[in-house]
Write a protein that holds these residues in place. Structure first.
Motif, short mmCIF file in Angstrom:
data_model
loop_
_atom_site.label_atom_id
_atom_site.label_comp_id
_atom_site.label_asym_id
_atom_site.label_seq_id
_atom_site.Cartn_x
_atom_site.Cartn_y
_atom_site.Cartn_z
N SER A 135 0.82 -1.21 0.00
CA SER A 135 0.00 0.00 0.00
C SER A 135 0.86 1.26 0.00
O SER A 135 0.34 2.36 -0.08
N ASP A 136 2.19 1.08 0.08
CA ASP A 136 3.10 2.23 0.06
C ASP A 136 3.89 2.21 -1.24
O ASP A 136 4.67 1.28 -1.49
N LEU A 137 3.69 3.21 -2.06
CA LEU A 137 4.36 3.27 -3.36
C LEU A 137 5.88 3.33 -3.19
O LEU A 137 6.62 2.78 -4.00
N GLN A 138 6.33 3.96 -2.13
CA GLN A 138 7.78 4.06 -1.90
C GLN A 138 8.36 2.67 -1.60
O GLN A 138 9.48 2.37 -2.01
N GLU A 139 7.59 1.84 -0.92
CA GLU A 139 8.06 0.49 -0.63
C GLU A 139 8.16 -0.33 -1.93
O GLU A 139 9.10 -1.08 -2.13
N PHE A 168 -4.17 2.34 1.68
CA PHE A 168 -4.15 2.79 3.08
C PHE A 168 -3.29 4.04 3.23
O PHE A 168 -3.51 4.85 4.11
N LEU A 169 -2.26 4.18 2.41
CA LEU A 169 -1.37 5.33 2.54
C LEU A 169 -1.71 6.45 1.57
O LEU A 169 -0.92 7.37 1.37
N GLY A 170 -2.87 6.36 0.92
CA GLY A 170 -3.32 7.48 0.10
C GLY A 170 -2.79 7.47 -1.32
O GLY A 170 -2.97 8.45 -2.05
N VAL A 171 -2.12 6.40 -1.74
CA VAL A 171 -1.61 6.32 -3.11
C VAL A 171 -2.80 6.23 -4.08
O VAL A 171 -3.75 5.49 -3.82
N THR A 172 -2.74 6.99 -5.18
CA THR A 172 -3.82 6.93 -6.15
C THR A 172 -3.45 5.98 -7.29
O THR A 172 -2.27 5.67 -7.49
N VAL A 173 -4.46 5.56 -8.05
CA VAL A 173 -4.23 4.64 -9.16
C VAL A 173 -3.32 5.28 -10.23
O VAL A 173 -2.36 4.64 -10.67
N CYS A 287 3.92 12.86 -11.19
CA CYS A 287 3.13 12.66 -9.98
C CYS A 287 3.99 12.51 -8.73
O CYS A 287 5.18 12.23 -8.82
N SER A 288 3.34 12.71 -7.59
CA SER A 288 3.85 12.22 -6.31
C SER A 288 3.05 10.96 -6.03
O SER A 288 2.30 10.50 -6.89
N ALA A 289 3.18 10.39 -4.83
CA ALA A 289 2.40 9.19 -4.51
C ALA A 289 0.91 9.50 -4.43
O ALA A 289 0.08 8.62 -4.58
N ARG A 290 0.58 10.75 -4.19
CA ARG A 290 -0.80 11.08 -3.87
C ARG A 290 -1.46 12.02 -4.85
O ARG A 290 -2.65 12.28 -4.75
N SER A 291 -0.71 12.60 -5.77
CA SER A 291 -1.38 13.49 -6.72
C SER A 291 -0.63 13.56 -8.05
O SER A 291 0.57 13.33 -8.10
N VAL A 292 -1.39 13.89 -9.09
CA VAL A 292 -0.86 13.88 -10.45
C VAL A 292 -0.98 15.27 -11.05
O VAL A 292 -1.99 15.95 -10.87
N ALA A 293 0.06 15.72 -11.76
CA ALA A 293 -0.06 16.92 -12.60
C ALA A 293 -0.19 16.41 -14.03
O ALA A 293 0.80 16.03 -14.65
#
Lengths: 799, 222
Positions: A135-139, A168-173, A287-293
C-alpha cells in the motif's frame, strides 16, 4: 494467462495457527505447501506464487528460521508442483514496517532487505518476482529498484486499494501507474482487499494511465465483518471477472477467499473472453504518490525553492534550516502551484545531501510532484532515487555530454525531462535554431525510450531590456515546438523583465502571450496574486476551466486589496482578544505577541527595528512577552493552545529579524545551542517539536535530531556541536530505558552538557533516578532550564 | 470495515490539551475548524474477531496467549475473547505531521482531537460488539501496554487479527503501532454478568503511580 488463488487461507484450513510464520511450513510441512500449489496447477494456473509472501528479514528474525532457507524451500515446493506446466513467481509482500516519513523504515533499509529476498529467490530458481499487497508506493519502488539492480528477474507489481480508489497510505491509481510503468515493471495491477466488482472501475482507471499488461487478483468479494467469510462462489467470481480482459487484464487469479475451484471456473470463462480493444485514449503526467499533474492543461511550476539571489534562503541552506526551506513548498502549494521546482545548489553546501533531505521533507509536507533542478548528474540521480512518484528533471540541453549523462537517468527512474534549447554554441538567436535543438533533444530521448509526452521543452526566456528581439523569437520557437514536436513546454517567466520598472507588467504580458503560444508549464512565483490570476484567467479563456469555477474560487480566496488596507490595519478591524486574560501593560509589540497576532507582530517588529537593534528587539520585546505568556501559563490563566499561538506569533517576529540579518550579510543571532531528540524506539514527537519552537522563540539555536534517535547519534552530535544543553523526550514507559541509556552514554563520553528530560511518563523523581540534570514538565519549563544553563555558562545571574 | 465517526468528545480533546475551566471562544473556534479538517480527511476503520479460549488461556486457532495478571483477572469466567483494533489511518498521522509545518497550534489541536476521536471510534465499535454478543456480557476493553499486559505481545495480536492487511497497521521495533492513532484491545465474553470493577480502572494501569490526573485528584475516566 491464469495465476493462482489464495495461499494463506488454504494453509490455515490445513491447520496453520494464526501467528505462526506461514513460510515456516515450507520447511516443516513441505508436502502441505506443495499439495496446495499442485491443486492450483491442476486447476489451470500457469503462474503460481511461491509461499514466500512474508519471507523477509524482519518477519524471519523472530521465527527461528534462516531467511534464505525459508525462500529456497518455498521456491522448491512451488517448482515441484509446477513441473513443466507452470512458472514459479517469487512472491514478495510488504516488509511489515511503515516507511518514512510516517514510520521508522528508511528507503535504503527497505532496499537492502528486499535485495536479500530477491537474491535468494533468484538463486533458488524463481522465474519472476511479484510484489503484492503493498500500500506504500515508496516500498514498491524500493523493491522494484532492488530487483532491477541486483537480479535479472522480470518484475510484476500489484498494490492493494480501498474502494475509495486509494491505498491505506493514500496512493492513487494514476500515481501507481505512472511511477511503476516508469520504473520498467513488466506488468502491474491490483490484488486483495476488494472483490472483482469493486476493482472493475479501478481497473478501467489504471488502463487509462499505462500501456502495460494488467494483473488482477481480487478477493472473493468483501468479507462479512462478523464471520470473516467471503461471499462469492467460484462461478460468481469468474462471471464478475469476465469483463476484465477487455479492460486490459492479462494475468488473472484470486486472493483471499479463493481456492482452486475459483481458478477452474476462471479457466472455463477465460477461454471465451474478449481481449482488450486497441486505440484508447492514454493519459500522461508526472506525480507524487498522492497526486498527479496531468498533461493537457496549464500547470504552474513553483520556482521559489531556489537560492539564486535570495539571501535568507542561502542562509537557510547553509544552516540546514529545513523548516524555512519547506515552508516555501507549503506556501506555493497553497497558492496553487501544481509542481515544485527544487534547486538547492549553493557553493559550500553539500548539494546531494541537501537535495535528499529537502525532497524527503517536501514529500512529507506537501502532495505536489517535484521538478529536480540541478546541473550535477549525481545530485539528479540522488533526487530521483529519493523522490516517490514520477519526477520532472530540470534539465538536459542539446550538448552531447548533457544528453549522455541525464537521459539514461530519466529512463532508469521513469522521470520526465526538461530540455533546454541551448548547446555547445550557446543559445541560438533565431527560433529556427532553438527548434533544431529541441528536435535533437526529442530524438535523443526517443533513442533511450523516453516518450514525447515526457519531454518538456524550454525555449528559454532572455531579458528583453538587453536583447529586445529575443522575446518574439522565444514565442515563435514555443509555437513551433508545440505544433511540430508534440511535446510539453516550460518557460521561466520572470527573467524577461530584469532592468525595467514595474517588472510585473512585463511579466504578466509575457506570461499571457506565452500561454497563448502554447506554454504548458510556466515556471513562476505562484504567491504573486496577479501572476497566479493571469494563469487562471487564461484557463477560463481557453475553456480549460469549465464554467470559470476555479477562477471564481481563486478570486474569492485572493481578493484584490485596496492599497490602504495593506499599509495599516482597518479601524476596528483588529482580531478579537486572543487570550482570556487581558494583555498586561507593555509595548504594542509585546501585547501582540501575548495575544498571538502574527501579522501584527510582523508589522510591529519591522517598526521597532527603526529604533532598536535586532538583539534589543529580542531582549526587550519578544522575550519579555514570552515570559509574560509563560507566567500566565504557569498560573493556568492560559493553556497550551494560547501558549502555542503566542509562540507562533513570536516566531513570525523572529523571522523578520533573521531575514534582515541575512539580507545585510550579518551573522545569525543565537543565545546558545541546544540539542533535542526523541529517544530511540519512540516515535512520538509533537511534544518535542513544541519544545523546539518555544526554545527557538527565546533565541536559542536548536539542533533537532528528530525521533527514534540512537544514543550514539546523540552523543556524537553533542560532542561535535558542543551543545551545553541536551533535551531528551520519551512518551512511553517502554522507551524510558533508551532515555536512561542515552544519559549514561553522554556521561561516559564525558560530554560537557546538562541534560533535561521530558515526556508524559516522566516525573521529577524518575528524571533524577536516570541521571538527568533537569526535569522539564512542559515547554515553558524547558525555556527556564535553558536560561539557567546558558546564564550559568556566561557566569551571569538571572535576568 | 469502516466505522462512522459520530461525535468527537470535545471535553476529551480539551483534557488532552490540559485545559481546565471555561474554554475561550477563540480556542473553541480553532477546535471547530480543526475538527472539520479532521472529518474531511480521516476514515476510521476497525476490525475484530472472536476466539474461543483454550484451557491454557490461548486463543483457539492462534499462537496467542495473552499474558499477565490483569488479563487473567479480566478473562476470569469468560469462555471467549474478542480481539479488536481500530485506527484513524495514515491520513490522521499525515494531517498532524503536515500541520506542524504550518502551525504548531493546529498540530496540537489536531493531535488532541485525534486522540479523542480514536477513543470515540473504539466506544462505537464496542457498542456494536455489545449488541452483537447480547445476551452475553462483555468486559471493558483492555489494551497491551496497560497493567502487566505486555506491549511485546503486540506482534501476536497483530497476526491474529491480520492487522497489516486489514487495517494497514504495522509495528515498530519497540511494538508501537503505526499509524499512531490506533488502538488494539482484548475483551472478554462471558455468559454471566461480570463482577463489578473487573478490568479497567486505575488499579490496572501502569501509569497510576505517575498519573497527572491522579495527582490532581481526578482520573482519566477509563
Amino acid at each position: 494467462m491464469l495465476l493462482d488463488g489464495g495461499m494463506g487461507t488454504m494453509l490455515q484450513q490445513a491447520g496453520l495457527p494464526l501467528g505462526v510464520l506461514p513460510e515456516s511450513w515450507n520447511i516443516t510441512h513441505p508436502e502441505v505447501v506443495t499439495g496446495i500449489h499442485r491443486r492450483y496447477v491442476e486447476a489451470g494456473s500457469q503462474v503460481i506464487f511461491a509461499n514466500t509472501f512474508g519471507a523477509n528479514p524482519l518477519k524471519a528474525a523472530g521465527s527461528g528460521y534462516d531467511l534464505e532457507e525459508l525462500i529456497s524451500a518455498g521456491i522448491r515446493c512451488a517448482k515441484e508442483a509446477a513441473g513443466t506446466h507452470a512458472q514459479v513467481a517469487l512472491d514478495v509482500g510488504p516488509l511489515g514496517r511503515l516507511m518514512e516519513p510516517l514510520g521508522p523504515l528508511s528507503f535504503e533499509e527497505a532496499y537492502e532487505m528486499y535485495c536479500r529476498v530477491l537474491k535468494a529467490g533468484e538463486a533458488a530458481g524463481a522465474d519472476r518476482v511479484i510484489f503484492e499487497t503493498l500500500s506504500d508506493l515508496q516500498e514498491v519502488r524500493a523493491g522494484v529498484l532492488a530487483a532491477k539492480e541486483n537480479t535479472s528477474l522480470p518484475v510484476w507489481a500489484t498494490m492493494t486499494f480501498e474502494a475509495s480508489g486509494r491505498t491505506f497510505l493514500g496512493v492513487t491509481v494514476p500515481a501507481m501507474a505512472l511511477t511503476l510503468s516508469g520504473l520498467g515493471v513488466e506488468a502491474l495491477g491490483f490484488n486483495c482487499s476488494l472483490g472483482p466488482a469493486e476493482l472493475t472501475p479501478l481497473l478501467r482507471e489504471l488502463r487509462a494511465w499505462t500501456d502495460l499488461p494488467l494483473i488482477l487478483k481480487p478477493n472473493a468479494g468483501l468479507p462479512d465483518p462478523v464471520t470473516g467469510s467471503y461471499p462469492l462462489a467460484p462461478g460468481e467470481f469468474a462471471a464478475l471477472m469476465e469483463t476484465a480482459p477487455s479492460l486490459g487484464a492479462r494475468y488473472m487469479g484470486g486472493c483471499c477467499g479463493t481456492d482452486p475451484a475459483f481458478i477452474r471456473e476462471l479457466a472455463k470463462k477465460q477461454a471465451a473472453a474478449e481481449p482488450a480493444a486497441e486505440g484508447r485514449p492514454r493519459r500522461y503526467g508526472i506525480c507524487s504518490a498522492r497526486s498527479v499533474a496531468e498533461t493537457g492543461r496549464v500547470r504552474i511550476i513553483g520556482e521559489r525553492i531556489n537560492p539564486t539571489g535570495k539571501k535568507r534562503m542561502q542562509q537557510a541552506l547553509r544552516e540546514n534550516d529545513l523548516d524555512y526551506i519547506l515552508s516555501f513548498g507549503i506556501q506555493q502549494q497553497e497558492a496553487g502551484a501544481d509542481i515544485l521546482d527544487v534547486n538547492v545548489g549553493l557553493p559550500g553546501v553539500d548539494e546531494r545531501g541537501m537535495m535528499i533531505r529537502v525532497i524527503q521533507g517536501l514529500q512529507a509536507a506537501t502532495d505536489l510532484p517535484l521538478q529536480i533542478d540541478s546541473s550535477d548528474p549525481a545530485v539528479v540521480e540522488a533526487g530521483l532515487r529519493t523522490a516517490c512518484g514520477k519526477c520532472l528533471v530540470n534539465s538536459v540541453n542539446g550538448k552531447r555530454e548533457s544528453l549522455d549523462a541525464i537521459l539514461p537517468l530519466c529512463k532508469k527512474y521513469g522521470a520526465a525531462v526538461v530540455g533546454l534549447c541551448l548547446d555547445e554554441e550557446g543559445i541560438p538567436e533565431t527560433w529556427e535554431g532553438r527548434m533544431a535543438i529541441a528536435r535533437r533533444i526529442v530524438e535523443a530521448a526517443d533513442r533511450v525510450g523516453i516518450p514525447r509526452q515526457d519531454v518538456y521543452i524550454d525555449c528559454l526566456t532572455l531579458t528583453v531590456s538587453a536583447q529586445q528581439s529575443q522575446a518574439a523569437e522565444t514565442l515563435k520557437a514555443l509555437r513551433a515546438v508545440k505544433k511540430e514536436l508534440g511535446v510539453q513546454t516550460v518557460l521561466g517567466v520572470s527573467n524577461i523583465s530584469f532592468g525595467l520598472p514595474e517588472r510585473q507588467q512585463i511579466n504578466l504580458s509575457f506570461l499571457t502571450q506565452a500561454l497563448a503560444a502554447g506554454l504548458d508549464c510556466p515556471i513562476m512565483n505562484p504567491n504573486q496574486n496577479a501572476m497566479r490570476k493571469a494563469v487562471a484567467a487564461f484557463q477560463v479563456l481557453s475553456g480549460e476551466d469549465a464554467g470559470a469555477d476555479r477562477y471564481i474560487q481563486l478570486c474569492a480566496a485572493m481578493p484584490e486589496l485596496p492599497p490602504a488596507a495593506v499599509s495599516a490595519p482597518a479601524p476596528g478591524g483588529s482580531k478579537p482578544e486572543a487570550n482570556a486574560a487581558p494583555a498586561g501593560g507593555g509595548s504594542p509589540l509585546r501585547e501582540a505577541v501575548i495575544r498571538g497576532q502574527g501579522s501584527e507582530v510582523v508589522r510591529l517588529t519591522e517598526g521597532a527595528l527603526s529604533q532598536k537593534t535586532e538583539m534589543e528587539v529580542i531582549e526587550q520585546e519578544l522575550i519579555p512577552a514570552l515570559n509574560e505568556v509563560g507566567d500566565r501559563y504557569e498560573r493556568q490563566m492560559i493553556f497550551l493552545p494560547q501558549l502555542l499561538r503566542a509562540a507562533q506569533a513570536a516566531s513570525a517576529g523572529f523571522e523578520v529579524l533573521k531575514a534582515r540579518l541575512a539580507a545585510q550579510n550579518r551573522p545569525a543571532l543565537s543565545r546558545g545551542k541546544i540539542l533535542i531528540a526523541t529517544v530511540q524506539g519512540d516515535i512520538h514527537d509533537i511534544g518535542k517539536n513544541i519544545v523546539r519552537v518555544v526554545l527557538e522563540n527565546y533565541g536559542y539555536t536548536v539542533l533537532d535530531l528528530g525521533r527514534d534517535v540512537p544514543p550514539e547519534e546523540i552523543v556524537e552530535t553533542a560532542l561535535r556541536e558542543k551543545a551545553p544543553l541536551v533535551g531528551l523526550s520519551a512518551l512511553m514507559t517502554t522507551t524510558l530505558p533508551a532515555m536512561e541509556k542515552t544519559i549514561r552514554m553522554l556521561r561516559e563520553a564525558k560530554v560537557p552538557c546538562k541534560v533535561m528530560v521530558g515526556g508524559a511518563v516522566l516525573t521529577e523523581e524518575y528524571a533524577r533516578e536516570i541521571g538527568a540534570d533537569y526535569y522539564a514538565r512542559d515547554a515553558k519549563r524547558s525555556a527556564d532550564i535553558a536560561r539557567e544553563v546558558m546564564n550559568g555558562l556566561a557566569g551571569g545571574g538571572e535576568n | 470495515m469502516e466505522i462512522r465517526l459520530a461525535g468527537i468528545s470535545r471535553p476529551e480533546a480539551l483534557r488532552y490539551l490540559g485545559m481546565r475551566g471555561p474554554v475561550p471562544p477563540d480556542v473553541d473556534g480553532d477546535l471547530d475548524r480543526c475538527e472539520a479538517i479532521l472529518r474531511r480527511s480521516v476514515c476510521p476503520r476497525g476490525a475484530w474477531r472472536c476466539f474461543d479460549l483454550c484451557p491454557d488461556g490461548t486463543l483457539s486457532g492462534t499462537a496467542f496467549r495473552p499474558e499477565g495478571q490483569s488479563v487473567r483477572e479480566l478473562l476470569r469466567g469468560c469462555s471467549r475473547a474478542v480481539l479488536m483494533a481500530a485506527t484513524l489511518g495514515a491520513e490522521a498521522d499525515l494531517l498532524i505531521r503536515r500541520a506542524q509545518g504550518k502551525s504548531l497550534l493546529d498540530a496540537a489541536l489536531l493531535d488532541a482531537l485525534c486522540n479523542a476521536a480514536i477513543e470515540d471510534v473504539c466506544d462505537a465499535l464496542c457498542a456494536d460488539l455489545a449488541r452483537e454478543f447480547a445476551p452475553a456480557f462483555l468486559t471493558p476493553r483492555f489494551s497491551p501496554g496497560y497493567g502487566d499486559f505486555p506491549l511485546s505481545q503486540q506482534p501476536l495480536f497483530a497476526a491474529a487479527l491480520d492487522l497489516p492487511r486489514r487495517l494497514g497497521i504495522t509495528l515498530t521495533d519497540s511494538f508501537l503501532m503505526t499509524p499512531q492513532k490506533s488502538v488494539t484491545a482484548l475483551i472478554g465474553v462471558s455468559d454471566r454478568a461480570p463482577a463489578p470493577k473487573q478490568g479497567g480502572g486505575c488499579a490496572a494501569c501502569s501509569f497510576s503511580d505517575r498519573c497527572l490526573y491522579r495527582k490532581g485528584g481526578a482520573t482519566c475516566g477509563r
